[in-house]
Design a protein around this motif. Structure first.
Motif, PDB file in Angstrom:
ATOM      1  N   GLN A 273       0.811  -1.065   0.057  1.00  0.00           N
ATOM      2  CA  GLN A 273       0.085  -0.077  -0.070  1.00  0.00           C
ATOM      3  C   GLN A 273       0.957   1.185   0.106  1.00  0.00           C
ATOM      4  O   GLN A 273       1.907   1.354   0.619  1.00  0.00           O
ATOM      5  CB  GLN A 273      -0.783  -0.001   1.232  1.00  0.00           C
ATOM      6  N   SER A 274       0.391   2.341  -0.542  1.00  0.00           N
ATOM      7  CA  SER A 274       1.005   3.350  -0.682  1.00  0.00           C
ATOM      8  C   SER A 274       0.015   4.626  -0.781  1.00  0.00           C
ATOM      9  O   SER A 274      -0.960   4.529  -1.352  1.00  0.00           O
ATOM     10  CB  SER A 274       2.082   3.485  -1.900  1.00  0.00           C
ATOM     11  N   PRO A 275       0.607   5.903  -0.050  1.00  0.00           N
ATOM     12  CA  PRO A 275       1.649   6.030   0.874  1.00  0.00           C
ATOM     13  C   PRO A 275       1.518   5.226   2.121  1.00  0.00           C
ATOM     14  O   PRO A 275       0.123   4.701   2.631  1.00  0.00           O
ATOM     15  CB  PRO A 275       1.817   7.533   0.839  1.00  0.00           C
ATOM     16  N   SER A 276       2.602   5.069   2.949  1.00  0.00           N
ATOM     17  CA  SER A 276       2.380   4.500   4.340  1.00  0.00           C
ATOM     18  C   SER A 276       1.889   5.603   5.223  1.00  0.00           C
ATOM     19  O   SER A 276       0.961   5.149   6.004  1.00  0.00           O
ATOM     20  CB  SER A 276       3.601   4.119   4.852  1.00  0.00           C
ATOM     21  N   ASN A 277       1.833   6.827   5.029  1.00  0.00           N
ATOM     22  CA  ASN A 277       1.390   7.862   5.646  1.00  0.00           C
ATOM     23  C   ASN A 277       1.133   8.911   4.927  1.00  0.00           C
ATOM     24  O   ASN A 277       1.745   9.220   3.969  1.00  0.00           O
ATOM     25  CB  ASN A 277       2.392   8.252   6.780  1.00  0.00           C
ATOM     26  N   LYS A 278      -0.132   9.959   5.155  1.00  0.00           N
ATOM     27  CA  LYS A 278      -0.602  10.786   4.459  1.00  0.00           C
ATOM     28  C   LYS A 278      -1.216  11.888   5.130  1.00  0.00           C
ATOM     29  O   LYS A 278      -2.168  11.456   5.979  1.00  0.00           O
ATOM     30  CB  LYS A 278      -1.481  10.268   3.420  1.00  0.00           C
ATOM     31  N   VAL A 279      -0.708  12.734   5.201  1.00  0.00           N
ATOM     32  CA  VAL A 279      -1.118  14.192   5.967  1.00  0.00           C
ATOM     33  C   VAL A 279      -1.848  15.056   4.796  1.00  0.00           C
ATOM     34  O   VAL A 279      -0.990  15.602   4.108  1.00  0.00           O
ATOM     35  CB  VAL A 279      -0.104  14.871   6.815  1.00  0.00           C
ATOM     36  N   THR A 280      -2.872  15.456   5.268  1.00  0.00           N
ATOM     37  CA  THR A 280      -3.660  16.427   4.226  1.00  0.00           C
ATOM     38  C   THR A 280      -4.446  17.517   4.889  1.00  0.00           C
ATOM     39  O   THR A 280      -4.863  17.286   6.104  1.00  0.00           O
ATOM     40  CB  THR A 280      -4.364  15.511   3.242  1.00  0.00           C
TER      41      THR A 280
ATOM     42  N   GLU B  79      -7.936 -17.360   2.605  1.00  0.00           N
ATOM     43  CA  GLU B  79      -7.706 -16.252   3.740  1.00  0.00           C
ATOM     44  C   GLU B  79      -7.257 -14.870   3.034  1.00  0.00           C
ATOM     45  O   GLU B  79      -6.711 -14.783   2.031  1.00  0.00           O
ATOM     46  CB  GLU B  79      -6.790 -16.720   4.866  1.00  0.00           C
ATOM     47  N   GLN B  80      -7.425 -13.812   3.837  1.00  0.00           N
ATOM     48  CA  GLN B  80      -7.090 -12.575   3.436  1.00  0.00           C
ATOM     49  C   GLN B  80      -5.623 -12.374   3.745  1.00  0.00           C
ATOM     50  O   GLN B  80      -5.423 -12.851   5.012  1.00  0.00           O
ATOM     51  CB  GLN B  80      -8.043 -11.389   3.911  1.00  0.00           C
ATOM     52  N   PHE B  81      -4.762 -11.540   2.952  1.00  0.00           N
ATOM     53  CA  PHE B  81      -3.551 -11.196   3.322  1.00  0.00           C
ATOM     54  C   PHE B  81      -3.726  -9.820   3.066  1.00  0.00           C
ATOM     55  O   PHE B  81      -4.436  -9.156   2.261  1.00  0.00           O
ATOM     56  CB  PHE B  81      -2.804 -11.649   1.988  1.00  0.00           C
ATOM     57  N   PHE B  82      -3.314  -9.126   4.013  1.00  0.00           N
ATOM     58  CA  PHE B  82      -3.434  -7.751   4.313  1.00  0.00           C
ATOM     59  C   PHE B  82      -2.048  -6.993   4.049  1.00  0.00           C
ATOM     60  O   PHE B  82      -1.102  -7.476   4.322  1.00  0.00           O
ATOM     61  CB  PHE B  82      -3.706  -7.553   5.931  1.00  0.00           C
ATOM     62  N   GLY B  83      -2.364  -5.882   3.539  1.00  0.00           N
ATOM     63  CA  GLY B  83      -1.248  -4.636   3.331  1.00  0.00           C
ATOM     64  C   GLY B  83      -0.947  -4.196   4.598  1.00  0.00           C
ATOM     65  O   GLY B  83      -1.644  -4.242   5.704  1.00  0.00           O
ATOM     66  N   PRO B  84       0.103  -3.083   4.747  1.00  0.00           N
ATOM     67  CA  PRO B  84       0.477  -2.612   6.201  1.00  0.00           C
ATOM     68  C   PRO B  84      -0.359  -1.365   6.278  1.00  0.00           C
ATOM     69  O   PRO B  84      -0.227  -0.901   7.639  1.00  0.00           O
ATOM     70  CB  PRO B  84       1.857  -2.085   5.816  1.00  0.00           C
ATOM     71  N   GLY B  85      -0.917  -1.196   5.364  1.00  0.00           N
ATOM     72  CA  GLY B  85      -2.029   0.069   5.830  1.00  0.00           C
ATOM     73  C   GLY B  85      -1.564   1.466   5.376  1.00  0.00           C
ATOM     74  O   GLY B  85      -0.288   1.705   5.128  1.00  0.00           O
ATOM     75  N   THR B  86      -2.313   2.265   5.156  1.00  0.00           N
ATOM     76  CA  THR B  86      -2.183   3.731   4.861  1.00  0.00           C
ATOM     77  C   THR B  86      -2.650   4.468   6.098  1.00  0.00           C
ATOM     78  O   THR B  86      -3.802   4.689   6.464  1.00  0.00           O
ATOM     79  CB  THR B  86      -2.680   4.499   3.623  1.00  0.00           C
ATOM     80  N   ARG B  87      -1.746   5.404   7.028  1.00  0.00           N
ATOM     81  CA  ARG B  87      -2.360   6.123   7.946  1.00  0.00           C
ATOM     82  C   ARG B  87      -2.857   7.319   7.571  1.00  0.00           C
ATOM     83  O   ARG B  87      -1.874   8.329   7.011  1.00  0.00           O
ATOM     84  CB  ARG B  87      -1.494   6.519   8.902  1.00  0.00           C
ATOM     85  N   LEU B  88      -3.920   7.785   7.434  1.00  0.00           N
ATOM     86  CA  LEU B  88      -4.496   9.331   6.835  1.00  0.00           C
ATOM     87  C   LEU B  88      -4.706  10.160   8.137  1.00  0.00           C
ATOM     88  O   LEU B  88      -5.358   9.635   8.846  1.00  0.00           O
ATOM     89  CB  LEU B  88      -5.545   9.108   5.858  1.00  0.00           C
ATOM     90  N   THR B  89      -4.003  11.319   7.952  1.00  0.00           N
ATOM     91  CA  THR B  89      -4.268  12.119   8.962  1.00  0.00           C
ATOM     92  C   THR B  89      -5.029  13.643   8.246  1.00  0.00           C
ATOM     93  O   THR B  89      -4.260  14.053   7.450  1.00  0.00           O
ATOM     94  CB  THR B  89      -3.232  12.624   9.671  1.00  0.00           C
ATOM     95  N   VAL B  90      -5.899  14.092   8.697  1.00  0.00           N
ATOM     96  CA  VAL B  90      -6.793  15.181   7.998  1.00  0.00           C
ATOM     97  C   VAL B  90      -6.656  16.480   9.099  1.00  0.00           C
ATOM     98  O   VAL B  90      -7.208  16.209  10.166  1.00  0.00           O
ATOM     99  CB  VAL B  90      -8.125  14.862   7.575  1.00  0.00           C
ATOM    100  N   LEU B  91      -6.016  17.452   8.751  1.00  0.00           N
ATOM    101  CA  LEU B  91      -5.782  18.320   9.871  1.00  0.00           C
ATOM    102  C   LEU B  91      -7.138  19.405   9.541  1.00  0.00           C
ATOM    103  O   LEU B  91      -7.329  19.572   8.534  1.00  0.00           O
ATOM    104  CB  LEU B  91      -4.365  19.247   9.251  1.00  0.00           C
TER     105      LEU B  91
END
Lengths: 115, 115
Positions: free
Chosen positions: A6-13, A103-115
């Motif tokens: 998954q990309s990005p791993s972190n997103k701040v918007t 079974e499901q295989f998961f990605g590492p996730g994207t952490r979204l932060t909305v300011l």
């Protein structure tokens, strides 16, 4: 082979901006899922793609959320006019998609932060 | 529609002891699959163990085992000789056997391991 990425791993918007989150499933997996997970909480189902069938969009919380899957592989989750309550980790998973214990295989996730 | 319930939001166990996490589900199907997923603080979801409903024998994976009671629709996870690395959120999940069926996740149990 590689796992789900998954990309990005972190997103701040900023509030009101649009964001796109990407998921690359495991090669050959026909099923792809998107979930949202707020801090310390469970998985909230968003949308499910299975092969060439129409996606199950029953979990999308509003019409600001949409997702597509091109060529049966990569998927993009788009959130328009982001709100602070959209802040969460967005998880993608893939599975073989056939009947049976795929079974499901998961990605590492994207952490979204909305300011 | 199927539902999955985990009645223990939080559990704790002493290192080297045994702990059991509960999961119940509701379904009218006879063929299905059950899973336990682990999500450590790194947030990467990992499959711990799975059970096919048509199998009477309980699944076992090293220190992890399940107690599958089909008639009672119960699927508990036992962790033996608990280790600090077992601390995580644990999610129980259900999937029907038919092609295209979605996964249903429980709300999760947060497990703490005390040294």
């Amino acid at each position: 082979g590689a796992g789900v990425s998954q990309s990005p791993s972190n997103k701040v918007t900023e509030k009101g901006k649009d964001v796109e989150l990407r998921c690359d499933p495991i090669s050959g997996h026909t099923a792809l899922y998107w979930y949202r997970q707020s801090l310390g909480q469970g998985l909230e189902f968003l949308i499910y793609f299975q092969g060439n069938s129409a996606p199950d969009k029953s979990g999308l919380p509003s019409d600001r959320f949409s997702a597509e899957r091109t060529g049966g592989s990569v998927s993009t989750l788009t959130i328009q006019r982001t709100q602070q309550e959209d802040s969460a980790v967005y998880l993608c998973a893939s599975s073989r998609g056939s009947g049976g214990a795929g079974e499901q295989f998961f990605g590492p996730g994207t952490r979204l932060t909305v300011l | 529609a199927q539902t999955v319930t985990q009645s223990q939001p939080e559990m704790s166990v002493q290192e080297a002891e045994t702990v059991t996490l509960s999961c119940t589900y509701d379904t009218s199907e006879s063929d299905y699959y059950l899973f336990w997923y682990k999500q450590p603080p790194s947030r990467q979801m990992i499959l711990v163990i799975r059970q096919e409903a048509y199998k009477q024998q309980n699944a076992t994976e090293n220190r992890f085992s399940v107690n599958f009671q089909k008639a009672a629709k119960s699927f508990s996870l036992k962790i033996s000789d608990s280790q600090l690395g077992d601390a995580a959120m644990y999610f129980c999940a259900y999937k029907g056997d038919n092609y295209g069926q979605n996964f249903v996740f429980g709300p999760g149990t947060r497990l703490s391991v005390l040294p």
